[in-house]
Design a protein around this motif. Sequence first.
Motif, PDB file in Angstrom:
ATOM      1  N   PHE A 227     -11.140  -1.494   6.083  1.00 12.64           N
ATOM      2  CA  PHE A 227     -10.505  -2.059   4.894  1.00 12.64           C
ATOM      3  C   PHE A 227     -11.571  -2.178   3.816  1.00 12.64           C
ATOM      4  O   PHE A 227     -12.682  -2.662   4.072  1.00 12.64           O
ATOM      5  CB  PHE A 227      -9.909  -3.437   5.179  1.00 12.64           C
ATOM      6  CG  PHE A 227      -9.393  -4.128   3.942  1.00 12.64           C
ATOM      7  CD1 PHE A 227      -8.289  -3.626   3.265  1.00 12.64           C
ATOM      8  CD2 PHE A 227     -10.028  -5.252   3.440  1.00 12.64           C
ATOM      9  CE1 PHE A 227      -7.818  -4.245   2.105  1.00 12.64           C
ATOM     10  CE2 PHE A 227      -9.565  -5.881   2.295  1.00 12.64           C
ATOM     11  CZ  PHE A 227      -8.458  -5.383   1.619  1.00 12.64           C
TER      12      PHE A 227
ATOM     13  N   LEU B 155      -4.127  -6.780   8.280  1.00 13.36           N
ATOM     14  CA  LEU B 155      -3.932  -5.342   8.455  1.00 13.36           C
ATOM     15  C   LEU B 155      -4.379  -4.889   9.841  1.00 13.36           C
ATOM     16  O   LEU B 155      -3.773  -3.994  10.449  1.00 13.36           O
ATOM     17  CB  LEU B 155      -4.715  -4.588   7.371  1.00 13.36           C
ATOM     18  CG  LEU B 155      -4.192  -4.769   5.940  1.00 13.36           C
ATOM     19  CD1 LEU B 155      -5.222  -4.288   4.932  1.00 13.36           C
ATOM     20  CD2 LEU B 155      -2.876  -4.024   5.745  1.00 13.36           C
TER      21      LEU B 155
ATOM     22  N   VAL C 284      -6.947   0.877   2.921  1.00 20.09           N
ATOM     23  CA  VAL C 284      -7.058   0.660   4.353  1.00 20.09           C
ATOM     24  C   VAL C 284      -6.989   2.014   5.050  1.00 20.09           C
ATOM     25  O   VAL C 284      -6.189   2.873   4.674  1.00 20.09           O
ATOM     26  CB  VAL C 284      -5.967  -0.303   4.869  1.00 20.09           C
ATOM     27  CG1 VAL C 284      -4.573   0.188   4.522  1.00 20.09           C
ATOM     28  CG2 VAL C 284      -6.090  -0.516   6.362  1.00 20.09           C
TER      29      VAL C 284
ATOM     30  N   GLU D 213      -7.299 -10.505   4.425  1.00 21.68           N
ATOM     31  CA  GLU D 213      -6.472  -9.302   4.266  1.00 21.68           C
ATOM     32  C   GLU D 213      -6.775  -8.311   5.385  1.00 21.68           C
ATOM     33  O   GLU D 213      -5.856  -7.693   5.951  1.00 21.68           O
ATOM     34  CB  GLU D 213      -6.717  -8.668   2.900  1.00 21.68           C
ATOM     35  CG  GLU D 213      -5.889  -7.429   2.609  1.00 21.68           C
ATOM     36  CD  GLU D 213      -4.412  -7.728   2.341  1.00 21.68           C
ATOM     37  OE1 GLU D 213      -3.642  -6.774   2.138  1.00 21.68           O
ATOM     38  OE2 GLU D 213      -4.034  -8.918   2.327  1.00 21.68           O
ATOM     39  N   ALA D 214      -8.057  -8.162   5.718  1.00 16.84           N
ATOM     40  CA  ALA D 214      -8.444  -7.254   6.802  1.00 16.84           C
ATOM     41  C   ALA D 214      -7.858  -7.709   8.136  1.00 16.84           C
ATOM     42  O   ALA D 214      -7.377  -6.880   8.926  1.00 16.84           O
ATOM     43  CB  ALA D 214      -9.959  -7.163   6.894  1.00 16.84           C
TER      44      ALA D 214
ATOM     45  N   GLN E 250      -7.597  -1.558  -3.436  1.00 15.50           N
ATOM     46  CA  GLN E 250      -7.751  -1.835  -2.011  1.00 15.50           C
ATOM     47  C   GLN E 250      -7.274  -0.624  -1.211  1.00 15.50           C
ATOM     48  O   GLN E 250      -6.245  -0.028  -1.521  1.00 15.50           O
ATOM     49  CB  GLN E 250      -6.967  -3.095  -1.608  1.00 15.50           C
ATOM     50  CG  GLN E 250      -7.508  -4.336  -2.286  1.00 15.50           C
ATOM     51  CD  GLN E 250      -6.916  -5.629  -1.769  1.00 15.50           C
ATOM     52  OE1 GLN E 250      -7.497  -6.693  -1.979  1.00 15.50           O
ATOM     53  NE2 GLN E 250      -5.772  -5.595  -1.104  1.00 15.50           N
TER      54      GLN E 250
ATOM     55  N   TYR F  12       0.860  -1.195   0.000  1.00 15.26           N
ATOM     56  CA  TYR F  12       0.000   0.000   0.000  1.00 15.26           C
ATOM     57  C   TYR F  12       0.891   1.239   0.000  1.00 15.26           C
ATOM     58  O   TYR F  12       1.055   1.916   1.027  1.00 15.26           O
ATOM     59  CB  TYR F  12      -0.917  -0.013   1.228  1.00 15.26           C
ATOM     60  CG  TYR F  12      -1.889  -1.178   1.254  1.00 15.26           C
ATOM     61  CD1 TYR F  12      -3.181  -1.037   0.754  1.00 15.26           C
ATOM     62  CD2 TYR F  12      -1.502  -2.411   1.757  1.00 15.26           C
ATOM     63  CE1 TYR F  12      -4.064  -2.102   0.762  1.00 15.26           C
ATOM     64  CE2 TYR F  12      -2.374  -3.489   1.768  1.00 15.26           C
ATOM     65  CZ  TYR F  12      -3.656  -3.325   1.265  1.00 15.26           C
ATOM     66  OH  TYR F  12      -4.526  -4.393   1.270  1.00 15.26           O
TER      67      TYR F  12
END
Length: 250
Positions: free
Chosen positions: A97, A116, A88, A112-113, A86, A43
């Motif tokens: 997210f 993170l 966040v 993925e959430a 994506q 990111y």
Amino acid sequence: MVETTRFPNAPITEALLDIRVTLPAQTDLAKLATFHDAIKQKYPSKQERLAWRGHVEIKASPVPEVSQSATGGPDGYLFTSVDGRQVVQARLDGFTFSRLKPYDKWESLRDEAQELWQHYVRIASPETVTRVALRYINRIEIPLPMRDFKDYILTTPEIAPDLPQGLDNFFMRLVIPDPKAQAVAIVTETVESIDESSNRLPLIFDIDVFRMAAFSVQDKTLWETFEHLHNLKNDIFFKSITPKAKELFL
């Protein structure tokens, strides 16, 4: 049982997973900014997030007066993936997210959430979780001419039978408590302008499901609750659309 059909052309334009928290006083924007150090490879884009609140006050006497004010400023950061699909958010009130179209599957979003979220917990040190939510924004492109919205979606506005039945536009918001899931669903429907190039009418079907509760930050029931919310979201979606609508997603 909740239907879990996966469509090759799913109408989801954005899916969001949101966790609201209370943070200790020592967690400030400078500390939240270091969140980027752990995720910058995936990111790389960083942007400050601004939040504003408006206030309107009406004084009735002796002479009516209306005053307006706005307060706010930066409350966190947004970090965007290389492909821009994506995002966040690390904020002073929580973590979000989101995945933009094309949507893959729930497991991909959730996993993925979770990863993170662990970075957020390590950096922001939240004291407790106060609210968890999922939101899925669907854009169903209905081909024209169309006889009735109910050919595609079962929850629609009803016009009194003695009135003209044409419907050019609408905005409908339903708040649906679900005692079994101890959650609330907010379902919003509206239409956008006709896409002249394809002669289709975009119907926005927005499903926001959430639960207000106090969770320990590392409590496994936090993610079990997200599974229940996802089932509720699926239940609302699949029980609201018709077989004719499903054909659009194949």
